[in-house]
Design an enzyme around this catalytic site. Sequence first.
Site, PDB file in Angstrom:
ATOM      1  N   ARG A 111       0.848  -1.195   0.000  1.00  0.00           N
ATOM      2  CA  ARG A 111       0.000   0.000   0.000  1.00  0.00           C
ATOM      3  C   ARG A 111       0.887   1.250   0.000  1.00  0.00           C
ATOM      4  O   ARG A 111       2.035   1.208   0.449  1.00  0.00           O
ATOM      5  CB  ARG A 111      -0.911   0.014   1.228  1.00  0.00           C
ATOM      6  CG  ARG A 111      -1.838  -1.194   1.317  1.00  0.00           C
ATOM      7  CD  ARG A 111      -2.632  -1.181   2.615  1.00  0.00           C
ATOM      8  NE  ARG A 111      -3.538  -2.321   2.714  1.00  0.00           N
ATOM      9  CZ  ARG A 111      -3.225  -3.504   3.259  1.00  0.00           C
ATOM     10  NH1 ARG A 111      -2.004  -3.676   3.767  1.00  0.00           N
ATOM     11  NH2 ARG A 111      -4.098  -4.478   3.309  1.00  0.00           N
TER      12      ARG A 111
ATOM     13  N   LYS B 268      -1.509  -1.880   7.673  1.00  0.00           N
ATOM     14  CA  LYS B 268      -2.918  -1.579   7.915  1.00  0.00           C
ATOM     15  C   LYS B 268      -3.459  -2.311   9.132  1.00  0.00           C
ATOM     16  O   LYS B 268      -4.207  -1.754   9.929  1.00  0.00           O
ATOM     17  CB  LYS B 268      -3.742  -1.946   6.669  1.00  0.00           C
ATOM     18  CG  LYS B 268      -5.201  -1.550   6.767  1.00  0.00           C
ATOM     19  CD  LYS B 268      -5.922  -1.866   5.476  1.00  0.00           C
ATOM     20  CE  LYS B 268      -7.389  -1.459   5.560  1.00  0.00           C
ATOM     21  NZ  LYS B 268      -8.105  -1.738   4.285  1.00  0.00           N
TER      22      LYS B 268
ATOM     23  N   HIS C  29      -3.167   2.940  -5.638  1.00  0.00           N
ATOM     24  CA  HIS C  29      -3.720   1.631  -5.262  1.00  0.00           C
ATOM     25  C   HIS C  29      -3.934   0.721  -6.478  1.00  0.00           C
ATOM     26  O   HIS C  29      -3.959  -0.500  -6.346  1.00  0.00           O
ATOM     27  CB  HIS C  29      -5.040   1.819  -4.513  1.00  0.00           C
ATOM     28  CG  HIS C  29      -5.279   0.764  -3.487  1.00  0.00           C
ATOM     29  ND1 HIS C  29      -4.511   0.644  -2.336  1.00  0.00           N
ATOM     30  CD2 HIS C  29      -6.167  -0.258  -3.431  1.00  0.00           C
ATOM     31  CE1 HIS C  29      -4.937  -0.390  -1.623  1.00  0.00           C
ATOM     32  NE2 HIS C  29      -5.932  -0.949  -2.265  1.00  0.00           N
TER      33      HIS C  29
ATOM     34  N   ARG D  40      -1.226  -1.680  -6.784  1.00  0.00           N
ATOM     35  CA  ARG D  40      -1.380  -2.857  -5.906  1.00  0.00           C
ATOM     36  C   ARG D  40      -2.229  -3.915  -6.611  1.00  0.00           C
ATOM     37  O   ARG D  40      -1.900  -5.103  -6.593  1.00  0.00           O
ATOM     38  CB  ARG D  40      -2.022  -2.423  -4.588  1.00  0.00           C
ATOM     39  CG  ARG D  40      -2.280  -3.548  -3.578  1.00  0.00           C
ATOM     40  CD  ARG D  40      -2.692  -2.924  -2.255  1.00  0.00           C
ATOM     41  NE  ARG D  40      -3.270  -3.855  -1.312  1.00  0.00           N
ATOM     42  CZ  ARG D  40      -2.577  -4.624  -0.463  1.00  0.00           C
ATOM     43  NH1 ARG D  40      -1.254  -4.584  -0.480  1.00  0.00           N
ATOM     44  NH2 ARG D  40      -3.193  -5.414   0.393  1.00  0.00           N
TER      45      ARG D  40
ATOM     46  N   HIS E 254      -3.493  -9.621   3.649  1.00  0.00           N
ATOM     47  CA  HIS E 254      -4.933  -9.790   3.853  1.00  0.00           C
ATOM     48  C   HIS E 254      -5.195 -10.781   4.987  1.00  0.00           C
ATOM     49  O   HIS E 254      -4.578 -11.849   5.028  1.00  0.00           O
ATOM     50  CB  HIS E 254      -5.598 -10.330   2.580  1.00  0.00           C
ATOM     51  CG  HIS E 254      -5.628  -9.353   1.462  1.00  0.00           C
ATOM     52  ND1 HIS E 254      -5.704  -9.719   0.132  1.00  0.00           N
ATOM     53  CD2 HIS E 254      -5.594  -7.982   1.457  1.00  0.00           C
ATOM     54  CE1 HIS E 254      -5.723  -8.644  -0.629  1.00  0.00           C
ATOM     55  NE2 HIS E 254      -5.650  -7.583   0.146  1.00  0.00           N
TER      56      HIS E 254
ATOM     57  N   TYR F 148      -9.159 -10.615  -6.855  1.00  0.00           N
ATOM     58  CA  TYR F 148      -8.285 -10.397  -7.999  1.00  0.00           C
ATOM     59  C   TYR F 148      -8.459 -11.468  -9.060  1.00  0.00           C
ATOM     60  O   TYR F 148      -8.071 -11.278 -10.214  1.00  0.00           O
ATOM     61  CB  TYR F 148      -6.828 -10.324  -7.532  1.00  0.00           C
ATOM     62  CG  TYR F 148      -6.571  -9.139  -6.642  1.00  0.00           C
ATOM     63  CD1 TYR F 148      -6.630  -7.843  -7.152  1.00  0.00           C
ATOM     64  CD2 TYR F 148      -6.316  -9.290  -5.282  1.00  0.00           C
ATOM     65  CE1 TYR F 148      -6.428  -6.744  -6.331  1.00  0.00           C
ATOM     66  CE2 TYR F 148      -6.113  -8.186  -4.459  1.00  0.00           C
ATOM     67  CZ  TYR F 148      -6.166  -6.919  -4.989  1.00  0.00           C
ATOM     68  OH  TYR F 148      -5.986  -5.833  -4.184  1.00  0.00           O
TER      69      TYR F 148
END
Length: 284
Positions: free
Chosen positions: A150, A175, A232, A235, A258, A267
Site C-alpha cells: 500500500r 494496515k 492503489h 497494488r 490480507h 483479484y
Amino acid sequence: MKLDIGSAADDVSLESFVNSLVLAGAGKGTVKLYSAAIKDFLNFVNKDPREVSTSDFNRWMMSLMSRKGKKSKVDEIEEKRAKTVTVRSYAIAVKRYLKWVGKDVKGPLPRIRRREYKALNEKQALALLNAVRGRKGRLAVRLLLDTGIRSNELLSLRVVDVDLDHNLLRLRNTKNGEERVVFFTEETATQLRSYVRGKDPQSRLFDISYQALYKLIRRAGKRCGIEDLRPHILRHTFATMAIKKGIPLPVLQKILGHHDIKTTQIYMHLVNDDAQEIYKKAFG
C-alpha cells in the site's frame, strides 16, 4: 467468529461493555473501534442507553453522515466509500451495545458502494515506469509494482527496512498492525543499492507525501495514455500479475497482508475478465 459477550446486568456503562468484549477475546482494533463509536453515540443522545429509541439512533446516524472530515482532493470516490464503511462499522458497534443493554433498535445500516477494481497489464505497467520522471519517483513506482504494498506502507519505509542481501522489505507500519515481509526483483535491488548509498539507516526511504506520490503517478499515467491512475491501482496490478505468473492465492494473501483470503480472491475476477478478452480476440 462471533464473540459471545452475554448481556448486561445493572451496570450498562461503556467500561463494563468493553470489559465483556475483552473477556470474550476481542482484539485491540475491535475494542478501540467499539469504544470510539459508543462514546460518540452516548455523547450525542445524552441519556440512559436503556431509554434510547430508534429515532435517537437514526438522528445520530444522520449526524455521522453529515460530518465533514479532512478535506482532500486526491480521491473523492474512495473517501466517500471509506466514510460509509466507518459509519456502518460505528452503527454495528452501537447496535450491539444497545442489544447488550436490552434495547433492540431497528435503524438501517448504510449500504457500502462496491469498490471497482482496475489493474494495468504488463505493457501498460512498463510504459508507466518509463513515463515516470526522476530516480526517486521511478523507484517508488517500481517498488509498488514489484511488491503490491500500500502507498502508506511504502511511504513509512525507512532505509533500515530494506534488506539488499535477500531482496526484501520489512513492513512495520501496516494496515492491520502486523509486520510482514515482501520481496523485490534483482533489477530493483540494483537501483535500490545505488539509491540508499550514504543515507542514514533511520531516514525515510521516500521523503514525500501521499499527495505528491498520487500526482507523480497520475501525471506519468497521462503521459503514457492511462487516465485516472491512482497508487492503489498498482497494488491491483501486482496482484493480478502475481496470479497470472502462478503464485498461489495463500502466498499472495500473505504478501498483500490480507486477513481473509476472500479479499485476495477478488483479484481472480480481474484475471478472468482478462482471459475473456483474450478469448474474444482469439475466437471472435
